[in-house]
Design a protein around this motif. Structure first.
Motif, PDB file in Angstrom:
ATOM      1  N   ASN A  13      50.688  23.564  34.502  1.00  0.00           N
ATOM      2  CA  ASN A  13      49.153  23.852  34.161  1.00  0.00           C
ATOM      3  C   ASN A  13      48.814  24.932  35.004  1.00  0.00           C
ATOM      4  OD1 ASN A  13      49.166  21.874  32.115  1.00  0.00           O
ATOM      5  ND2 ASN A  13      49.394  20.370  33.807  1.00  0.00           N
ATOM      6  N   ILE A  14      48.166  25.896  34.851  1.00  0.00           N
ATOM      7  CA  ILE A  14      47.666  27.209  35.547  1.00  0.00           C
ATOM      8  C   ILE A  14      46.136  27.142  35.734  1.00  0.00           C
ATOM      9  CG2 ILE A  14      47.811  29.533  35.592  1.00  0.00           C
ATOM     10  CD1 ILE A  14      50.462  29.659  34.303  1.00  0.00           C
ATOM     11  N   ASN A  15      45.531  26.986  36.695  1.00  0.00           N
ATOM     12  CA  ASN A  15      44.241  27.281  36.983  1.00  0.00           C
ATOM     13  C   ASN A  15      43.948  28.540  37.120  1.00  0.00           C
ATOM     14  OD1 ASN A  15      41.768  27.396  37.964  1.00  0.00           O
ATOM     15  ND2 ASN A  15      41.765  25.371  39.041  1.00  0.00           N
ATOM     16  N   VAL A  16      43.655  29.119  35.890  1.00  0.00           N
ATOM     17  CA  VAL A  16      43.371  30.862  35.761  1.00  0.00           C
ATOM     18  C   VAL A  16      42.453  31.044  36.925  1.00  0.00           C
ATOM     19  CG1 VAL A  16      42.744  32.398  34.234  1.00  0.00           C
ATOM     20  CG2 VAL A  16      43.985  30.574  33.478  1.00  0.00           C
ATOM     21  N   ASP A  17      41.292  30.444  37.125  1.00  0.00           N
ATOM     22  CA  ASP A  17      40.205  30.983  37.776  1.00  0.00           C
ATOM     23  C   ASP A  17      40.643  31.138  39.245  1.00  0.00           C
ATOM     24  OD1 ASP A  17      37.400  31.875  37.878  1.00  0.00           O
ATOM     25  OD2 ASP A  17      37.020  30.163  39.215  1.00  0.00           O
ATOM     26  N   ALA A  18      41.417  29.965  39.666  1.00  0.00           N
ATOM     27  CA  ALA A  18      41.866  29.968  41.009  1.00  0.00           C
ATOM     28  C   ALA A  18      43.064  31.047  41.333  1.00  0.00           C
ATOM     29  CB  ALA A  18      42.641  28.559  41.233  1.00  0.00           C
ATOM     30  N   VAL A  19      43.934  31.186  40.385  1.00  0.00           N
ATOM     31  CA  VAL A  19      44.939  32.097  40.456  1.00  0.00           C
ATOM     32  C   VAL A  19      44.237  33.485  40.563  1.00  0.00           C
ATOM     33  CG1 VAL A  19      46.842  33.404  39.149  1.00  0.00           C
ATOM     34  CG2 VAL A  19      46.685  30.782  39.346  1.00  0.00           C
ATOM     35  N   ILE A  20      43.466  33.991  39.512  1.00  0.00           N
ATOM     36  CA  ILE A  20      42.685  35.363  39.745  1.00  0.00           C
ATOM     37  C   ILE A  20      42.033  35.490  41.078  1.00  0.00           C
ATOM     38  CG2 ILE A  20      40.910  36.615  38.632  1.00  0.00           C
ATOM     39  CD1 ILE A  20      41.621  35.314  35.993  1.00  0.00           C
ATOM     40  N   HIS A  21      41.313  34.594  41.489  1.00  0.00           N
ATOM     41  CA  HIS A  21      40.523  34.795  42.901  1.00  0.00           C
ATOM     42  C   HIS A  21      41.298  34.554  43.918  1.00  0.00           C
ATOM     43  CE1 HIS A  21      37.263  34.200  39.738  1.00  0.00           C
ATOM     44  NE2 HIS A  21      36.482  35.141  40.555  1.00  0.00           N
ATOM     45  N   SER A  22      42.696  34.499  43.784  1.00  0.00           N
ATOM     46  CA  SER A  22      43.691  34.419  44.759  1.00  0.00           C
ATOM     47  C   SER A  22      44.496  35.780  44.992  1.00  0.00           C
ATOM     48  CB  SER A  22      44.526  33.402  44.795  1.00  0.00           C
ATOM     49  OG  SER A  22      45.335  33.422  44.083  1.00  0.00           O
ATOM     50  N   ARG A  23      44.110  36.771  43.992  1.00  0.00           N
ATOM     51  CA  ARG A  23      44.997  37.848  43.920  1.00  0.00           C
ATOM     52  C   ARG A  23      44.160  39.036  45.138  1.00  0.00           C
ATOM     53  NH1 ARG A  23      46.775  40.009  38.134  1.00  0.00           N
ATOM     54  NH2 ARG A  23      46.104  41.883  39.126  1.00  0.00           N
ATOM     55  N   PRO A  24      45.189  39.581  45.671  1.00  0.00           N
ATOM     56  CA  PRO A  24      44.618  40.566  46.779  1.00  0.00           C
ATOM     57  C   PRO A  24      43.602  41.500  45.969  1.00  0.00           C
ATOM     58  CG  PRO A  24      46.845  40.796  46.415  1.00  0.00           C
ATOM     59  CD  PRO A  24      46.424  39.687  45.665  1.00  0.00           C
ATOM     60  N   ASP A  25      43.886  42.095  44.993  1.00  0.00           N
ATOM     61  CA  ASP A  25      43.069  43.004  44.559  1.00  0.00           C
ATOM     62  C   ASP A  25      41.452  42.497  44.065  1.00  0.00           C
ATOM     63  OD1 ASP A  25      44.268  41.633  42.528  1.00  0.00           O
ATOM     64  OD2 ASP A  25      44.151  43.296  41.187  1.00  0.00           O
ATOM     65  N   VAL A  26      41.554  41.251  43.803  1.00  0.00           N
ATOM     66  CA  VAL A  26      40.287  40.719  43.360  1.00  0.00           C
ATOM     67  C   VAL A  26      39.696  40.338  44.803  1.00  0.00           C
ATOM     68  CG1 VAL A  26      39.122  38.710  42.361  1.00  0.00           C
ATOM     69  CG2 VAL A  26      41.014  39.946  41.140  1.00  0.00           C
ATOM     70  N   VAL A  27      40.159  39.634  45.508  1.00  0.00           N
ATOM     71  CA  VAL A  27      39.662  39.138  47.016  1.00  0.00           C
ATOM     72  C   VAL A  27      39.323  40.628  47.787  1.00  0.00           C
ATOM     73  CG1 VAL A  27      40.323  38.094  49.194  1.00  0.00           C
ATOM     74  CG2 VAL A  27      41.195  37.116  46.927  1.00  0.00           C
ATOM     75  N   SER A  28      39.863  41.600  47.479  1.00  0.00           N
ATOM     76  CA  SER A  28      39.338  42.798  48.466  1.00  0.00           C
ATOM     77  C   SER A  28      38.182  43.449  47.936  1.00  0.00           C
ATOM     78  CB  SER A  28      40.543  43.869  48.451  1.00  0.00           C
ATOM     79  OG  SER A  28      40.166  44.990  48.851  1.00  0.00           O
ATOM     80  N   ASN A  29      38.038  43.448  46.401  1.00  0.00           N
ATOM     81  CA  ASN A  29      36.950  43.773  45.882  1.00  0.00           C
ATOM     82  C   ASN A  29      35.711  43.112  46.311  1.00  0.00           C
ATOM     83  OD1 ASN A  29      37.451  46.477  44.684  1.00  0.00           O
ATOM     84  ND2 ASN A  29      38.755  45.248  43.215  1.00  0.00           N
TER      85      ASN A  29
END
Length: 482
Positions: free
Chosen positions: A293-309
């Motif tokens: 089960n993938i928590n999409v919101d958590a996965v996306i906001h842990s990516r370095p490109d998203v966090v950097s922005n």
């Protein structure tokens, strides 16, 4: 007297309110669009939750992991990004120090020759005739020296949060640079992995051509023998020769591609050529990860490109607040303490102790236009940062959704292609037997060989694309780097 002071306070407050009315407001950070649920109905899930993946458990090929380490040690782009982090850290430390009082310790020696018709010149001359000064207090009117030794300090009171927001901006820019390094590392690892698997795919493609060429050589020997006894014409021999030459040319071209890919890997790893050690296996699909089960919101906001922005957005918001605070009066405090004398003999006496306290309040008036332009620029940069942040979140979501869907599709395609190759392998044996017994002509024999080659190449192509998709899956799931 008290009434006059009260009036002064009222008028000062009124003037300050008038000035404040012209101060623009900082645009609040907008809320992101709500992330929709990821439709992964094609992926069979169990009750376990996805908790993330790291590099060495996802990529288990030791040769590839060696290349990853070489990138971290020698890639110039990675080294440049590390220097940018050091620079961002220096900016952060500087912004912290700006909130503290400055302190300088030193000594000053100067001398003045005053004209006889100046206030200082007349004053010094007249002072020397005073009856209430000692000999040591008399001033040299020809050349008046000045000795000072002590400490001085200044401090800007951060009453409106300008320095605080500058520090907050520098802190977020530093965090953004750290995430930027992670993003660059991820991109470099992705590039290396794709090139590495390109090399393996080329090895496999080369082997396919070589195996099929060797297989067709046996069929060619049969054709030549039958031409000798008149069962086939010279046309059949020439057709086989042409196809053989075509495959030999492809073999040589693949070797050229292998050299090109090796050169690209050497460039990324910062080495001067050399052999690239590699295994014969492409990256397989990790269904153990996909079935969670993938928590999409958590996965996306842990990516370095998203966090950097995100950090860039926070920094731009702090910059806008700091630009707004520049419209308010600037409050400065200063102090000086030390030994001061016009005579070197008396400099270190207790009576030479001197000090000064300063306080200032400066209200921007005629430079408000410049401050307004700077504020508008900062506010615009905040809007751009938000759009980039929204763009990175949307892109990350769509990338993850696409990769997950393609992974399942590739799985079905590979099953079908593997069956096709199996059928055509048997077809080659049948066509050879039918040709020898006279139930098939040489065109059918050539087509059977060609169909088998094309099927094997198609299978390899889809295996290679599936590998690239799984490399991208590591990035899409916000894989952790070592």
């Amino acid at each position: 007297m008290k009434r006059n002071k009260f009036k002064l306070i009222i008028w000062s407050a009124a003037a300050f309110s008038l000035v404040s009315c012209a101060i623009p407001k900082v645009t609040d950070i907008k809320e992101l669009k709500e992330t929709p649920e990821l439709k992964t109905s094609e992926i069979v899930k169990d009750s376990a939750d996805f908790t993330g993946i790291d590099l060495e458990t996802y990529f288990t090929d030791k040769n590839l992991l060696t290349l990853f380490n070489q990138v971290k040690e020698a890639n110039p782009d990675f080294k440049i990004a590390q220097q940018r982090i050091e620079m961002a850290n220096s900016f952060l430390k500087r912004s912290k120090s700006e909130m503290l009082p400055s302190l300088e310790i030193g000594a000053i020696v100067s001398g003045d020759r005053y004209g006889k018709y100046t206030m200082d010149g007349v004053g010094n001359y007249d002072t020397n005739f005073s009856n209430n000064i000692s000999e040591q207090q008399k001033i040299n009117t020809t050349f008046t020296p000045n000795y000072w030794m002590g400490a001085r300090s200044s401090w800007e009171i951060d009453a409106w949060g300008k320095l605080k927001n500058k520090k907050l901006s520098a802190q977020n820019k530093f965090l953004a640079s750290e995430e930027g390094l992670k993003l660059l590392q991820t991109d470099l690892f992705t590039d290396i992995a794709n090139l590495y698997y390109d090399l393996i795919a080329l090895d496999k493609r080369l082997k396919i051509y070589q195996d099929n060429y060797n297989l067709q050589k046996r069929a060619f020997e049969i054709i030549k023998a039958q031409r000798e006894v008149g069962k086939v014409t010279e046309l059949a021999v020439q057709q086989f020769k042409a196809q053989n030459n075509n495959w030999l040319a492809e073999i040589e071209h693949i070797k050229v591609e292998i050299v090109t890919v090796k050169q690209a890997i050497s460039t990324l790893t910062g080495v001067y050529g050399g052999e690239i050690e590699r295994s014969p296996t492409l990256l397989q699909t990790n269904f153990e990860i996909l079935n969670k089960n993938i928590n999409v919101d958590a996965v996306i906001h842990s990516r370095p490109d998203v966090v950097s922005n995100y950090y860039v957005l926070q920094a731009s918001h702090a910059d806008a607040k700091a630009a707004r605070a520049s419209f308010y009066p600037k409050i400065d405090l200063g102090a000086t303490f030390g030994l001061n004398s016009f005579s070197a003999e008396t400099l270190f006496k207790p009576a030479s102790l001197a000090g000064q306290l300063l306080g200032g309040l400066m209200v921007p008036v005629f430079n408000k236009g410049q401050l307004k332009y700077e504020f508008n620029i900062a506010n615009g940069e905040q809007e751009i940062a938000f759009l980039n942040y929204q763009k990175s979140v949307t892109g990350a979501f769509n990338e993850l959704q696409s990769v997950l869907k393609q992974t399942k599709i590739f799985h079905r395609v590979l099953d079908l292609k593997e069956e096709e190759v199996s059928f055509l392998d048997k077809g080659i044996e049948v066509s050879n037997d039918l040709y020898i017994t006279g139930y098939a002509n040489y065109f059918e024999l050539i087509n059977a060989q060609k169909s088998k080659l094309e099927a094997e190449l198609d299978l390899l192509k889809f295996q290679h694309e599936n590998t690239k998709n799984n490399v991208l899956l590591f990035k899409a799931l916000g894989g952790k780097l070592n």
